[in-house]
Design a protein around this motif. Structure first.
Motif, PDB file in Angstrom:
ATOM      1  N   GLU B 827       0.804  -1.216   0.000  1.00 14.84           N
ATOM      2  CA  GLU B 827       0.000   0.000   0.000  1.00 14.84           C
ATOM      3  C   GLU B 827       0.834   1.261   0.000  1.00 14.84           C
ATOM      4  OE1 GLU B 827      -3.449   0.077  -0.231  1.00 14.84           O
ATOM      5  OE2 GLU B 827      -2.985  -2.005  -0.746  1.00 14.84           O
ATOM      6  N   ASN B 863       4.430   7.547  14.415  1.00 13.10           N
ATOM      7  CA  ASN B 863       4.409   6.709  15.624  1.00 13.10           C
ATOM      8  C   ASN B 863       5.765   6.079  15.927  1.00 13.10           C
ATOM      9  OD1 ASN B 863       3.179   5.593  17.843  1.00 13.10           O
ATOM     10  ND2 ASN B 863       2.563   3.724  16.762  1.00 13.10           N
ATOM     11  N   SER B 867       6.872   2.362  17.310  1.00 15.75           N
ATOM     12  CA  SER B 867       7.294   1.409  16.278  1.00 15.75           C
ATOM     13  C   SER B 867       8.794   1.268  16.196  1.00 15.75           C
ATOM     14  CB  SER B 867       6.771   1.840  14.914  1.00 15.75           C
ATOM     15  OG  SER B 867       5.408   2.075  14.995  1.00 15.75           O
ATOM     16  N   GLU B 931       5.294   3.404   7.009  1.00 15.75           N
ATOM     17  CA  GLU B 931       4.206   2.418   7.168  1.00 15.75           C
ATOM     18  C   GLU B 931       3.188   2.915   8.186  1.00 15.75           C
ATOM     19  OE1 GLU B 931       5.446  -1.848   7.415  1.00 15.75           O
ATOM     20  OE2 GLU B 931       7.444  -0.972   7.432  1.00 15.75           O
ATOM     21  N   GLU B 932       3.691   3.415   9.295  1.00 17.44           N
ATOM     22  CA  GLU B 932       2.802   3.903  10.353  1.00 17.44           C
ATOM     23  C   GLU B 932       2.179   5.232   9.968  1.00 17.44           C
ATOM     24  OE1 GLU B 932       2.011   2.349  13.299  1.00 17.44           O
ATOM     25  OE2 GLU B 932       3.052   0.608  12.440  1.00 17.44           O
ATOM     26  N   VAL B 934       1.305   6.239   7.013  1.00 13.24           N
ATOM     27  CA  VAL B 934       0.172   6.000   6.110  1.00 13.24           C
ATOM     28  C   VAL B 934      -1.022   5.478   6.899  1.00 13.24           C
ATOM     29  CG1 VAL B 934      -0.643   4.600   4.191  1.00 13.24           C
ATOM     30  CG2 VAL B 934       1.631   5.616   4.123  1.00 13.24           C
ATOM     31  N   LYS B 935      -0.748   4.561   7.824  1.00  7.34           N
ATOM     32  CA  LYS B 935      -1.838   4.005   8.632  1.00  7.34           C
ATOM     33  C   LYS B 935      -2.573   5.110   9.382  1.00  7.34           C
ATOM     34  CE  LYS B 935       0.164  -0.237  10.119  1.00  7.34           C
ATOM     35  NZ  LYS B 935       0.723  -0.860  11.312  1.00  7.34           N
ATOM     36  N   ALA B 936      -1.816   6.048   9.928  1.00 10.04           N
ATOM     37  CA  ALA B 936      -2.423   7.070  10.780  1.00 10.04           C
ATOM     38  C   ALA B 936      -2.981   8.225   9.969  1.00 10.04           C
ATOM     39  CB  ALA B 936      -1.389   7.577  11.778  1.00 10.04           C
ATOM     40  N   ARG B 939      -3.402   8.109   2.650  1.00 12.88           N
ATOM     41  CA  ARG B 939      -2.515   8.179   1.496  1.00 12.88           C
ATOM     42  C   ARG B 939      -2.407   9.574   0.906  1.00 12.88           C
ATOM     43  NH1 ARG B 939      -2.315   3.083  -2.137  1.00 12.88           N
ATOM     44  NH2 ARG B 939      -0.658   4.409  -2.924  1.00 12.88           N
ATOM     45  N   GLU B 942       0.222  11.217   2.828  1.00 13.56           N
ATOM     46  CA  GLU B 942       1.493  10.608   2.452  1.00 13.56           C
ATOM     47  C   GLU B 942       2.023  11.255   1.176  1.00 13.56           C
ATOM     48  OE1 GLU B 942       1.109   6.827   0.655  1.00 13.56           O
ATOM     49  OE2 GLU B 942       3.123   6.161   1.174  1.00 13.56           O
ATOM     50  N   ASN B 963       8.825  -1.126   9.887  1.00 14.16           N
ATOM     51  CA  ASN B 963       8.361  -2.066  10.909  1.00 14.16           C
ATOM     52  C   ASN B 963       9.046  -3.421  10.827  1.00 14.16           C
ATOM     53  OD1 ASN B 963       6.677  -0.191  11.929  1.00 14.16           O
ATOM     54  ND2 ASN B 963       4.819  -0.979  10.963  1.00 14.16           N
ATOM     55  N   SER B1007      -7.636   0.574  -2.152  1.00 19.73           N
ATOM     56  CA  SER B1007      -6.706  -0.542  -2.234  1.00 19.73           C
ATOM     57  C   SER B1007      -7.091  -1.450  -3.404  1.00 19.73           C
ATOM     58  CB  SER B1007      -6.707  -1.319  -0.936  1.00 19.73           C
ATOM     59  OG  SER B1007      -7.980  -1.864  -0.748  1.00 19.73           O
TER      60      SER B1007
END
Lengths: 587, 1065
Positions: B827, B863, B867, B931-932, B934-936, B939, B942, B963, B1007
């Protein structure tokens, strides 16, 4: 004609009732419609005669009175107002031994001026030393003058003050600090408190001179929170001095600036150790750290820092005023000037005394102190508080100076002097002082934290009748190692009371161990209270005061004490009017 | 260190040697450099010198008192002595003072009570972790006959078990039997590794437990062992003295065979003094061990004891064991109170005796037989009479008529400590009986040793050192009942073990055995009470399955049926782990041993703090704390957290969590476990969420952490196949690997505590998406099919794999023209790989240290605190050291708020900030985990951020964190290949079905459909999206380099067998 009346309002005076005397005098004068000033001053010194008042006449005569109460004070005042002769009953004559043998330098203003009045201090040549330092002397010259005086730190260790200032002055760094150590913690010691309460400006002036000499622009007074009066008077003095441009920015219109902050300590004894004190000022747990680096290299917030004791600083203005050489005339070859002691214990006349270095202990105890209470037999004098030691009668002619005292195993210390008579158990005394240091250990290093605890347990075993001879070797071995393997002076000196009592009173330890006897009849586990049959009248008083009902007996019959129940509190002994209770020891 | 003139060296003298050293060094550092050992407890190279323990004290000439070497810097002309009698005695006292307030057991009471000191806590812990084989191996280090002992041992360990103070002892013996039987009845039983033959031969006389045990340990050390046995069969008293219903002879044979099969020679039917001469053995062997046991029965010394029908207990049992027919009457009187008496009574019952009486002259309390055996005997019908002794036996025509007994009462304790029985005059009575079995004691036959000077005492007993087995004759040793008198099996086994070690010392010509191990024991400070364990939950002991009592009277079948696996696991869990978790690494223990410290020398008040188990990962045992302050300092100085501090003063000082809350409730603690890593004793130890944390001998496997891209240098600690602990890596020769490695002696919660997945089994075979297992060759066929087709499918590589493995698969993919995807990173925007500062898979550096406090800011995003915690703590220490500001972006956990001088909740602000702030600061360091992030933040954020970052100048330096250890590395490889060669097959993060020509701008927020077709997943766990190839541990554990010069256990060689099977083109 009465010009003014002074009342000693140090903590000592207040505790003895001087506030009542003070207020009564004001009321009396007011009632009579007079305008005689009643000045509150610091400790006048003769604490054993508190409350004290001094009557100053217009013609310059002055009379010191002691043991006053409201009535007595009024009586004295009335006599002087009426122009009558001094009231003999309360009068302390000029040749009073207690005062006559003293020499006052650090305490010169104590009990003489009003500590809350900067004008009083200025009138007594106050801040003139600071003026000459800042305006007439280079920093280096100030340091040299202190070196010439031979002044050594009055906090206990006796390090030459001029040398110490020299290190701090030479240390590189723009920011430097000067700290006044007013964390007086020795049991029985109150020199610093009296100076701070009686003459706070002298300390401030000493600090400012020191700050000028080493190049510091900020200072801290680290004072115990348990000294509220000292803190209040210091606060007043600081604002007064700042107001007059004697502290703060551009002092006396020079480019020298010096800010003083008060920092109250929470009463941890170890914070008297300079590195622990600095940690505490910084807001950390008061624990010492290893030296070097010395504070002169890395002190408060890593800046070069100079730390002096209250009494040391109070000596600075007189030194600058009279010159180092002149000051060095007083005292012995290696210990110059005077030393203030807090004379206490089983002594007739206790209180603050300032004596020139070099006088003998005998002179201090017998000529100034007037000897032992109730004319009992002198047994020992404890010098230097918990870090010090006990000196026996055979050494009473030793001189009061740093090196002679150290040679006995005791130390000069900060000035606590506790006199003991024959009713004092020396093992118990050792346990008392060790109990104090053990309690006050910060807990950082092994020997101090655990070692002093184990020593105390051994002492408690001995006073509890459970000691064995091998315990004495254990004590000596522990003492020897604790002295050389502790981080700071608290641990390094903690065994001193044990070592000196073992040295001078070893037989007393052996009595406790071998014969289960406490010769001073103090150790509860080793003594018994018994009724002397042929003296007992059967009055039942003892039975009535006994808190544990251990005494039995019919009226008019001989009483008996049940040893199983008795807790050795001694109340029966004190209550009996026929000396029919005796204390015995040993099996 | 100052880089200019500070290199001017200074002269000092260290122990008389003149040395040139660097001026800023401490005495401890200089000594270390010159291989002079100075002990310390409070110092850790990661920390500022402190000087609290005073164990490191040295003498510096002209200094007042001793100086702590850790905190004293060398000065020109300094003359230092690091060792002398008074230094040693002071260090010893320091240790003794610390020990006097160190309340803990190095080893558990079970182990210390066991005559052979079996590591009970260790094997029970291994069982709890389902490591049965390892448990058995551990037991066999001290006991080669665990199946036997698991059946017959009277279990002194269980009497000593602290669980008795809570409910009931742990079923130690039955757990031992469980793992021992598992091994004994398996096809591939455990055999220890044997040393090469050393040319020495040892003769052992007697194949009982002592002789067998000695043989087992001697043969492992390369000795040729021959056992001479008087009887036809081995086992000694185990076979002939213990009836089958307690220990079946078949089981005994099996277990003895585990010893004999190691190459021990057995010669049966040879009896010393009969057809075997000691002189011959002494001549033919390098050493001889006597282990003949104690077979002679003590006589009853009563009238009538020679009558037919009066038997000796041991002879009776032996004849039964040999299968001989023994005819008994209906009423049997057994005399005695030991195990032989009980066994004889129970055997008599099984032979059909109607009435079996057991007469014992004291009470049950004094009875030497195991309590459980007495209970079983009573259950089966044996009638026990206490306080009676035989006076005479009367015969009749048919045999015996009656036994006359006298009543006894107990007097004062005798030399054995038991109260002496005294006959009550006139209390005689007769009891009719048919047989008498006398079992009142046994002794050794020593007549044949009489002619050797110094071997026997005047009473005919062997003179022998009970601990070492040495006799007065060099090369002649003894063990077992011959030395101790009749005793329990484990005592004989222990005797054999210790004799074997003495024999090795003798054979190798060494002077003496190693010094006795120092052990701190709670019992030294008074009895442990139930009060201390009052919070322990009550859990009843697992019951042993037994055959029915009604069947017992007639059957010699084994009574106890053994634990089931579930029972064993539950029972193992009951162990309270009394032994210290730090026993193998405790510095206090080590130094106490070195300096001969005596723990009880300064007995006094002791702080018995309860153990704090509230923390999920850390056990805090403040009673063991020695107040060195290392945990407090590492938490503050290195981690910047400050979760621990001192409370109280003096002797009462304690280390405690903030506000003295239970550790688990300490809101500042981030569970990094650094406090554990620095604790020199067992006051802070690891607690793993699963299984039991067991103190065991560990094997160190050096590696880098795989759980994030900081890749800290660490040590996996294994015992057998059990990952016991993870620690930060220590440097060769001691100390910690600091600066040279990433992490600098740090580790975080993930690294230290979240590697337990390594204990989970890995799938043995490839899996299809539906979870079906297939063979390697079937998988190979599938792969072959994929790569032969036009759409060759996709190779999805786990970024947790080692760098070497990743490279290898990339090569294969290239060879076969397969597309490659980084698992888990699909992703992500591929441009991350293009950022200039993504130098490697980890390498983040705070270079350019000369920026002033106002000139630089460190911005942490994605994060990072959670992480990539070590990167965070390192940034924190940079902030503390240099004053650079710390800013935080899009964090989630409030725990960390207090560390940031500025919080930037909206990533948009960050983009704006780069435009505005960059002008004010000389340098902005962005530390980000994409990675974190994008999660938080999604996109679109990002994309905006990436766009900005790609355009910023040198003022902004971005370092990427991931990660997994190799995500950055994998992405970079893919990116490099793509950009260098323009080969679309290597398209980064390719989404199957998308146009391979797609530029990065066309990535969608939504996605993609997951790829269902020809995906080959390479990794640890199947996701079910394709053919999963499980890769064994070595492929994802090792790093790129051999870290410290020590050879890592797992070399980075990929098993080409697997690959050959998969990619046979």
């Amino acid at each position: 004609m009465v010009r003014e009346v002074l009342v000693g309002l140090g903590s000592c005076g207040i505790a003895a009732g001087a506030r009542v005397v003070h207020d009564a005098l004001i009321a009396e004068i007011k009632a009579k419609g007079l305008k005689i000033p009643v000045i509150s001053t610091g400790c006048i010194g003769a604490c054993h005669r508190e409350p004290l008042m001094e009557v100053r006449l217009v013609n310059g005569e002055h009379f010191l009175y002691g043991d006053l109460d409201e009535q007595g004070a009024k009586q004295v005042l009335a006599a002087h107002l009426a122009g009558e002769a001094p009231v003999e009953e309360h009068l302390i004559p000029e040749d009073y031994g207690y005062l006559a043998h003293q020499k006052k330098i650090a305490l010169a203003n104590c009990g003489v001026i009003d500590p809350e009045s900067i004008d009083d201090y200025l009138a007594a040549e106050g801040y003139s030393a600071l003026r000459s330092a800042v305006q007439e002397m280079s920093r280096q010259e100030v340091v040299e003058e202190i070196k010439k005086s031979g002044m050594r730190g009055r906090g206990g260790a006796g390090f030459p003050t001029g040398l110490k200032w020299g290190f701090a002055a030479a240390a590189p760094g723009k920011k430097k600090y000067l700290v006044c150590n007013a964390d007086e913690g020795d049991p029985g010691a109150f020199m610093d408190r009296s100076v701070l309460e009686g003459d706070p400006h002298a300390v401030l002036e000493g600090m400012a001179i020191g700050a000028y000499a080493i190049g510091a622009d900020e200072g801290y007074i680290y004072v115990r929170a348990e000294y509220p009066l000292a803190i209040r008077r210091l606060g007043i003095a600081i604002s007064q001095a700042e107001e007059k441009g004697l502290l703060g920015n551009n002092i006396l219109a020079s480019d020298f600036s010096f800010q003083v902050h008060l920092k109250e300590g929470a009463g941890a004894f170890v914070c008297g150790e300079e590195t622990a004190l600095m940690a505490s000022v910084e807001g950390k747990r008061g624990m010492p750290r290893i030296r070097p680096p010395f504070p002169a290299q890395r002190g408060l917030w890593d800046a070069p820092t100079n730390i002096n004791n209250v009494e040391t600083l109070a000596n600075i203005p007189p030194i600058i005023r009279m010159g180092g050489e002149q000051y060095a005339q007083v005292g012995t070859e290696k210990s110059k000037g005077t030393k203030v002691f807090a004379l206490a214990g089983k002594i007739k006349r206790g209180g603050m005394v300032e004596v020139p270095m070099g006088v003998t202990l005998r002179k201090v105890i017998f000529d100034i102190g007037g000897g032992i209470l109730a004319d009992k037999k002198f047994k020992a004098v404890q010098l230097g508080g918990p870090s010090g030691g006990c000196i026996p009668e055979s050494l009473l002619d030793v001189q009061v100076d740093y090196d002679s005292l150290t040679a006995t195993g005791a130390i000069m210390g900060s000035g606590g002097m506790v006199v003991m008579d024959e009713s004092t158990c020396m093992v118990d005394v050792a346990a008392y002082f060790l109990g104090f240091t053990q309690n006050e250990s910060c807990g950082k290093c092994t020997f101090c934290r655990v070692g002093t605890r184990r020593m105390l347990e051994i002492l408690e075993r001995i006073t509890g009748g459970l000691g064995e001879m091998a315990d004495l070797e254990r004590l000596e071995e522990l003492s020897a190692k604790i002295k050389v393997s502790s981080l700071c002076a608290l641990g390094q000196t903690a065994p001193n009371p044990v070592l000196t009592t073992l040295k001078y009173f070893r037989s007393e330890y052996e009595e406790h161990i071998k014969n289960k006897r406490c010769p001073a009849l103090q150790c509860k586990a080793l003594i018994k209270y018994q009724v002397v049959a042929d003296k007992c009248t059967g009055c039942t008083l003892c039975a009535r005061v006994c808190p544990v009902k251990a005494i039995e007996g019919e009226r008019k019959e001989i009483h008996t004490i049940d040893q199983e129940l008795c807790v050795q509190c001694g109340l029966c002994f004190e209550a009996c009017r026929f000396q029919a209770i005796e204390i015995t020891t040993g099996e | 260190m100052n880089n200019s003139l500070a290199t001017a060296l200074i002269n000092i003298q260290l122990n008389g040697r003149k040395l040139l050293v660097t001026p800023e060094a401490t005495i401890l550092e200089v000594a270390e450099e010159h291989a002079i050992d100075i002990p310390t407890l409070c110092h850790d190279p990661r920390l500022e010198a402190y000087g609290s323990c005073w164990v490191c004290m040295v003498k510096v000439e002209d200094a007042r008192g001793f100086m702590p070497a850790c905190a004293t810097k060398v000065q020109p002309g300094m003359r230092i002595t690091t060792d002398s009698a008074d230094i040693r005695s002071a260090r010893k006292m320091a240790l003794e003072l610390l020990l006097s307030n160190h309340y803990g057991d190095c080893k558990p009471p079970c182990t210390l009570t066991c005559p052979s000191n079996i590591d009970v806590q260790g094997y029970i812990g291994l069982i709890a972790n389902k490591k049965y084989r390892e448990a058995l191996e551990l037991i066999k280090k001290d006991n080669p006959l665990p199946s036997v002992c698991g059946r017959v041992c009277p279990r002194p360990c269980e009497d000593a078990c602290r669980r008795n103070l809570v409910d009931e002892a742990v079923g130690i013996d039955w757990l031992k039997r469980y793992v021992a039987d598992l091994d004994l009845f398996s096809d591939s039983g455990f055999d220890p590794v044997l040393a090469l033959k050393n040319g020495k031969g040892v003769a052992i006389v007697g194949a009982g437990p002592a002789g067998l045990s000695a043989a087992y340990y001697l043969v492992q050390q390369g000795v040729a062992v021959t056992i001479f046995e008087a009887e036809q069969k081995t086992g000694g008293m185990l076979r002939y003295g213990i009836p089958d219903f307690r220990l079946p002879q078949a089981t005994l044979d099996l277990e003895i065979n585990t010893i004999l099969r190691l190459g021990v020679e057995l010669k049966s039917g040879l009896r010393l003094g009969d057809n075997l001469e000691l002189a011959d053995l002494s001549r033919d062997y390098h050493a001889v061990l006597l282990a003949m046991g104690a077979w002679k029965s003590r006589s009853l010394r009563v009238e009538g004891e020679k009558l037919p029908g009066v038997l000796s207990g041991i002879d009776f049992l032996k004849e039964i064991a040999e299968g001989k027919e023994v005819v008994l009457g209906k009423r049997i009187a057994v005399i005695g109170g030991g195990n032989t008496a009980i066994d004889a009574a129970r055997t008599s019952l099984r032979l059909g005796a109607g009435e079996v009486y057991l007469f014992y002259r004291r009470t049950r309390n004094e009875m030497p037989a195991a309590s459980i055996e007495i209970d079983e005997a009573i259950d089966e019908g044996v009638k026990i009479f206490y306080l009676v002794a035989p006076v005479s036996i009367q015969g009749s025509d048919q045999g015996l008529a009656a036994i006359r007994l006298i009543k006894m009462e107990l007097g004062e304790p005798d030399s054995s400590g038991r109260r002496r029985p005294i006959p009550v005059e006139g209390s005689e009575f007769d009891q009719p009986i048919d047989n008498v079995i006398a079992a009142i004691g046994q002794y050794s036959e020593t007549r044949y040793l009489e002619n050797i000077d110094g071997l026997l005492d005047e009473r005919g007993y062997l003179v022998c050192n009970e601990e070492s087995g040495e006799t007065a004759i060099p090369g002649l040793f003894a063990a077992g009942d011959l030395v101790t008198g009749p005793d329990i099996a484990i005592q004989a086994i222990a005797g054999g073990k210790y004799a074997a070690s003495s024999i090795m010392v003798y054979l190798e010509g060494r002077n003496r055995q190693p010094a006795k191990e120092f052990l701190s024991r709670k019992d030294d400070f008074g009895e442990v009470t139930a009060e201390e364990l009052k919070d322990e939950p009550r859990i009843l002991r697992e019951k042993m399955a037994m055959i029915d009592p009604e069947k017992r009277q007639t059957s010699f079948n084994e009574l106890e049926q053994g634990y089931s696996r579930e029972q064993a696991l539950r029972e193992a869990d009951r162990c309270m782990e009394c032994g210290c978790h730090d026993v193998h690494e405790c510095k206090l223990k080590e130094q106490a041993q070195d300096y001969g410290a005596i723990a009880s020398r300064f007995l006094g008040e002791i702080q018995r703090h309860p153990i704090d188990e509230s923390h999920p990962y850390i056990i805090r045992d403040p009673a063991k704390c020695i107040l060195c302050g290392r945990c407090i300092r590492i938490c503050l100085e290195v981690q910047g957290i400050g979760a621990l501090g001192y409370i109280y003063r003096g002797f009462k000082s304690e280390v405690a969590p903030s506000f003295n809350v239970p550790f688990g409730e300490d809101e500042f603690c981030i569970s990094c476990g650094q406090c554990i890593s620095t604790c020199p004793v067992g006051a802070l130890t690891e607690k793993y969420p699963e299984g039991k944390t067991v103190p065991l001998e560990e094997r160190v496997e050096e590696d880098f952490c795989t759980l994030c891209s900081v890749a800290c240098a660490l040590e996996y600690r294994y015992h057998g196949t059990l990952l016991t602990r993870v620690k930060e890596r220590s440097a060769p020769g001691g100390g910690l690997a600091g600066g040279g490695f990433t992490g600098g002696g740090r580790l975080c919660r993930k690294g230290r505590f979240e590697h337990t997945f390594l204990n989970e089994p890995i799938a043995a075979n490839p899996l299809l998406p539906d979870g079906r297992e297939i063979s390697i060759s079937e998988a190979g066929e599938l792969v072959k099919k994929y790569i032969s087709e036009t759409d060759k499918g996709l190779m999805r590589i786990s970024p947790y794999l080692s760098g070497e493995t990743i490279d290898l698969f990339l090569e294969l993919a290239e060879k076969y023209g397969m597309a490659v995807e980084a698992a888990g990173l699909q992703e992500l925007d591929k441009s991350w790989a293009e950022l200039p500062a993504t130098g490697g898979n980890s390498g983040y550096l705070f270079e350019a240290l000369d920026y002033g406090p106002e000139e630089r800011a460190l911005i942490l995003a994605g994060n990072l605190e959670e992480s990539n915690n070590v990167a965070f703590t390192e940034a924190l220490s940079m902030h503390k050291k240099h004053g650079w500001q710390l800013w935080g972006v899009s964090r989630r956990d409030k725990l960390y708020d207090r560390f940031f001088s500025r919080l930037i909740p909206d990533p948009d602000e960050l983009v704006e900030m780069f435009k505005s702030e960059a002008g004010k600061k000389r340098r902005l360091d962005l530390l980000i985990n994409p990675e974190e992030f994008v999660k938080a933040s999604g996109r679109s954020q990002e994309k905006r951020l990436l766009g900005t970052l790609l355009k910023t100048g040198e003022q902004v330096c971005t370092t990427l964190f991931w990660n997994s250890r190799n995500a950055g590395c994998l992405l970079r490889s893919l990116a490099v290949k793509k950009f260098a060669q323009g080969k679309q097959d290597y398209d980064l993060l390719i989404a199957v079905g998308a146009d391979s020509d797609t530029s990065r701008d066309t990535f969608q927020e939504t996605s993609k459909e997951p790829f269902k077709g020809r995906v080959i997943e390479l990794g640890r766990k199947a996701t079910g999206s394709g053919l999963f190839i499980p890769l064994p541990l070595p492929l994802w554990l090792q790093g790129y380099t051999e870290p410290s010069g020590r050879t890592p256990f797992r070399t980075g060689v990929v098993d080409t067998g697997i690959l050959a099977g998969l990619f046979k083109a």
